[in-house]
Design a protein around this motif. Structure first.
Motif, PDB file in Angstrom:
ATOM      1  N   GLY A  92       0.800  -1.296   0.068  1.00 50.37           N
ATOM      2  CA  GLY A  92      -0.033  -0.152  -0.105  1.00 50.37           C
ATOM      3  C   GLY A  92       1.027   1.305  -0.088  1.00 50.37           C
ATOM      4  N   TYR A  93       2.043   1.296   0.912  1.00 49.47           N
ATOM      5  CA  TYR A  93       2.795   2.305   1.089  1.00 49.47           C
ATOM      6  C   TYR A  93       3.460   2.687  -0.376  1.00 49.47           C
ATOM      7  CZ  TYR A  93       6.915   4.896   2.225  1.00 49.47           C
ATOM      8  OH  TYR A  93       7.967   5.762   2.461  1.00 49.47           O
ATOM      9  N   ASP A  94       3.982   1.889  -1.114  1.00 50.79           N
ATOM     10  CA  ASP A  94       4.655   1.979  -2.250  1.00 50.79           C
ATOM     11  C   ASP A  94       3.574   2.612  -3.356  1.00 50.79           C
ATOM     12  OD1 ASP A  94       6.813   0.662  -1.200  1.00 50.79           O
ATOM     13  OD2 ASP A  94       6.856  -0.957  -2.617  1.00 50.79           O
ATOM     14  N   GLN A  95       2.580   2.243  -3.247  1.00 54.09           N
ATOM     15  CA  GLN A  95       1.378   2.538  -4.214  1.00 54.09           C
ATOM     16  C   GLN A  95       1.053   4.262  -3.868  1.00 54.09           C
ATOM     17  OE1 GLN A  95      -1.801   0.029  -5.633  1.00 54.09           O
ATOM     18  NE2 GLN A  95      -0.920  -1.269  -4.017  1.00 54.09           N
ATOM     19  N   VAL A  96       1.124   4.673  -2.644  1.00 53.35           N
ATOM     20  CA  VAL A  96       0.987   5.945  -2.449  1.00 53.35           C
ATOM     21  C   VAL A  96       2.099   6.791  -2.867  1.00 53.35           C
ATOM     22  CG1 VAL A  96       0.707   7.514  -0.495  1.00 53.35           C
ATOM     23  CG2 VAL A  96      -0.815   5.369  -0.287  1.00 53.35           C
ATOM     24  N   LEU A  97       3.271   6.540  -2.534  1.00 56.98           N
ATOM     25  CA  LEU A  97       4.335   7.266  -3.043  1.00 56.98           C
ATOM     26  C   LEU A  97       4.273   7.475  -4.283  1.00 56.98           C
ATOM     27  CD1 LEU A  97       5.444   6.761  -0.131  1.00 56.98           C
ATOM     28  CD2 LEU A  97       7.518   6.357  -0.836  1.00 56.98           C
ATOM     29  N   LEU A  98       4.117   6.433  -5.339  1.00 55.17           N
ATOM     30  CA  LEU A  98       4.127   6.643  -6.709  1.00 55.17           C
ATOM     31  C   LEU A  98       3.007   7.356  -7.161  1.00 55.17           C
ATOM     32  CD1 LEU A  98       5.065   2.884  -7.866  1.00 55.17           C
ATOM     33  CD2 LEU A  98       6.406   4.768  -8.119  1.00 55.17           C
ATOM     34  N   MET A  99       1.905   7.469  -6.522  1.00 53.49           N
ATOM     35  CA  MET A  99       0.654   8.116  -6.881  1.00 53.49           C
ATOM     36  C   MET A  99       1.020   9.722  -6.389  1.00 53.49           C
ATOM     37  SD  MET A  99      -2.312   6.155  -5.087  1.00 53.49           S
ATOM     38  CE  MET A  99      -3.147   7.548  -4.753  1.00 53.49           C
ATOM     39  N   MET A 100       1.452   9.869  -5.501  1.00 53.47           N
ATOM     40  CA  MET A 100       1.786  11.368  -5.280  1.00 53.47           C
ATOM     41  C   MET A 100       2.962  11.969  -6.121  1.00 53.47           C
ATOM     42  SD  MET A 100      -0.725  11.651  -3.223  1.00 53.47           S
ATOM     43  CE  MET A 100      -0.394  13.369  -2.821  1.00 53.47           C
ATOM     44  N   GLU A 101       3.895  11.037  -6.291  1.00 50.73           N
ATOM     45  CA  GLU A 101       4.946  11.471  -7.351  1.00 50.73           C
ATOM     46  C   GLU A 101       4.439  11.646  -8.640  1.00 50.73           C
ATOM     47  OE1 GLU A 101       8.851   9.411  -9.360  1.00 50.73           O
ATOM     48  OE2 GLU A 101       8.101   8.774  -7.524  1.00 50.73           O
ATOM     49  N   GLU A 102       3.475  10.831  -9.367  1.00 51.23           N
ATOM     50  CA  GLU A 102       2.714  11.194 -10.335  1.00 51.23           C
ATOM     51  C   GLU A 102       2.129  12.393 -10.512  1.00 51.23           C
ATOM     52  OE1 GLU A 102       1.322  10.670 -14.109  1.00 51.23           O
ATOM     53  OE2 GLU A 102       2.832   9.556 -13.200  1.00 51.23           O
ATOM     54  N   ILE A 103       1.330  12.890  -9.330  1.00 45.72           N
ATOM     55  CA  ILE A 103       0.439  14.046  -9.458  1.00 45.72           C
ATOM     56  C   ILE A 103       1.316  15.472  -8.951  1.00 45.72           C
ATOM     57  CG2 ILE A 103      -1.550  12.589  -9.292  1.00 45.72           C
ATOM     58  CD1 ILE A 103      -1.871  13.687  -6.494  1.00 45.72           C
ATOM     59  N   ALA A 147      -9.827  13.090  -7.448  1.00 43.83           N
ATOM     60  CA  ALA A 147      -9.943  12.681  -9.044  1.00 43.83           C
ATOM     61  C   ALA A 147      -8.353  12.476  -9.701  1.00 43.83           C
ATOM     62  CB  ALA A 147     -10.480  13.367  -9.876  1.00 43.83           C
ATOM     63  N   ARG A 148      -7.491  13.389  -9.012  1.00 44.45           N
ATOM     64  CA  ARG A 148      -6.111  13.183  -9.680  1.00 44.45           C
ATOM     65  C   ARG A 148      -5.571  11.991  -9.003  1.00 44.45           C
ATOM     66  NH1 ARG A 148      -3.389  18.659  -8.525  1.00 44.45           N
ATOM     67  NH2 ARG A 148      -1.565  17.534  -9.713  1.00 44.45           N
ATOM     68  N   MET A 149      -5.700  11.629  -7.818  1.00 41.46           N
ATOM     69  CA  MET A 149      -5.473  10.695  -7.086  1.00 41.46           C
ATOM     70  C   MET A 149      -5.742   9.356  -7.760  1.00 41.46           C
ATOM     71  SD  MET A 149      -5.293  12.343  -3.242  1.00 41.46           S
ATOM     72  CE  MET A 149      -4.932  10.482  -2.256  1.00 41.46           C
ATOM     73  N   GLN A 150      -6.996   9.266  -7.827  1.00 37.70           N
ATOM     74  CA  GLN A 150      -7.731   7.910  -8.608  1.00 37.70           C
ATOM     75  C   GLN A 150      -7.123   7.840  -9.902  1.00 37.70           C
ATOM     76  OE1 GLN A 150     -10.172   5.784  -7.167  1.00 37.70           O
ATOM     77  NE2 GLN A 150      -9.214   4.697  -8.689  1.00 37.70           N
ATOM     78  N   GLY A 151      -6.906   8.611 -10.612  1.00 36.79           N
ATOM     79  CA  GLY A 151      -6.283   8.662 -12.028  1.00 36.79           C
ATOM     80  C   GLY A 151      -4.855   8.265 -11.879  1.00 36.79           C
ATOM     81  N   ALA A 152      -4.139   8.542 -10.896  1.00 40.95           N
ATOM     82  CA  ALA A 152      -2.658   8.039 -10.717  1.00 40.95           C
ATOM     83  C   ALA A 152      -2.779   6.611 -10.574  1.00 40.95           C
ATOM     84  CB  ALA A 152      -2.208   8.992  -9.775  1.00 40.95           C
ATOM     85  N   LEU A 153      -3.547   6.151  -9.271  1.00 41.61           N
ATOM     86  CA  LEU A 153      -3.716   4.725  -9.248  1.00 41.61           C
ATOM     87  C   LEU A 153      -4.139   3.931 -10.362  1.00 41.61           C
ATOM     88  CD1 LEU A 153      -3.611   2.646  -7.062  1.00 41.61           C
ATOM     89  CD2 LEU A 153      -5.842   3.124  -6.524  1.00 41.61           C
TER      90      LEU A 153
END
Length: 246
Positions: free
Chosen positions: A43-54, A210-216
């Motif tokens: 879960g943690y790794d996905q959060v980091l990559l999402m926030m890096e994306e947006i 919506a941006r976070m969901q798009g990154a996920l």
């Protein structure tokens, strides 16, 4: 608080407190856990990559679950993970999902001799879980008469091993990991199946959500989420179903 997020726009302009997303999480392997001073997990790794994306600044803190989820429920710009999306929580939060799909087993200490095949049979025993975890809600909704609450999963496990409780629900993947470490646990039956998500405050900005969901969604579509699951050995158990999948 240990801040792990990067305030990405600080160099260009001041960042208002209202523009920073505050994540809370708990020690809940394999989705979020400590290795020394570091936090890791699927879960943690996905959060980091999402926030890096947006490219949105954020903070992240690990704490006891009751406090972690309470902050997301009461404080603006707060989100908590890895959170089971169950009906009782649906209207309390805004959701970014799925970061995993999993199951819980009802387990006993192998030396206890307990054999139960379903929820009704399990109600004869003392069942432990951590306070304010979604499994507490599930147990209460099913009418379990004897629920023992502890501050975290590790303490509940110690109570099971010392025979202070008889049964406990535990995630499929964590059960696999504990078995591989030599813990004498026995899965009795599948207690629940659930979607895991990021739960944000009910007043969290819709555009940012919506941006976070798009990154996920992008992590799922390009196979990154599946690669993360593989990294943390999210896989088939002896019960014959996957612990998590995109």
């Amino acid at each position: 608080m240990k801040v792990l997020g990067l305030l990405l726009s600080l160099a260009a302009a001041p960042v208002a407190a209202a523009d920073i997303v505050h994540f809370t999480t708990e020690d809940y392997p394999p989705y979020n856990f400590r290795v020394g001073a570091e936090i890791r997990g699927a879960g943690y790794d996905q959060v980091l990559l999402m926030m890096e994306e947006i490219k949105v600044p954020y903070t992240l803190e690990m704490m006891p679950w009751a406090r972690a989820i309470a902050l997301a429920e009461t404080e603006p710009m707060h989100c908590v993970f890895t959170t089971a999306h169950i009906p009782e929580r649906d209207k309390k939060f805004k959701w970014v999902e799925p970061i995993a799909v999993g199951r819980n087993f009802m387990v006993s200490d192998k030396s206890s001799g307990i054999k139960v095949a379903n929820i009704e049979e399990a109600k004869r025993y003392i069942v432990g879980t951590q306070r304010n975890d979604y499994t507490q809600t599930l147990l209460e909704n099913e009418g379990f008469p004897k629920i023992d609450l502890a501050t975290d999963l590790k303490l509940t496990l110690k109570k099971l091993q010392s025979k202070r409780i008889d049964l406990m629900p535990i995630s499929e993947q964590h059960y696999i990991e504990l078995q591989e470490k030599g813990e004498e646990l026995e899965a009795q039956f599948v207690f629940s199946e659930q979607k895991f998500a990021i739960a944000c405050n009910a007043n969290f900005p819709e555009d940012l959500l919506a941006r976070m969901q798009g990154a996920l969604d992008k992590l799922i579509a390009d196979g990154t989420q599946a690669e993360i699951f593989e990294t943390y050995n999210l896989r088939y158990s002896n019960f014959g179903m996957v612990a998590a999948k995109p």
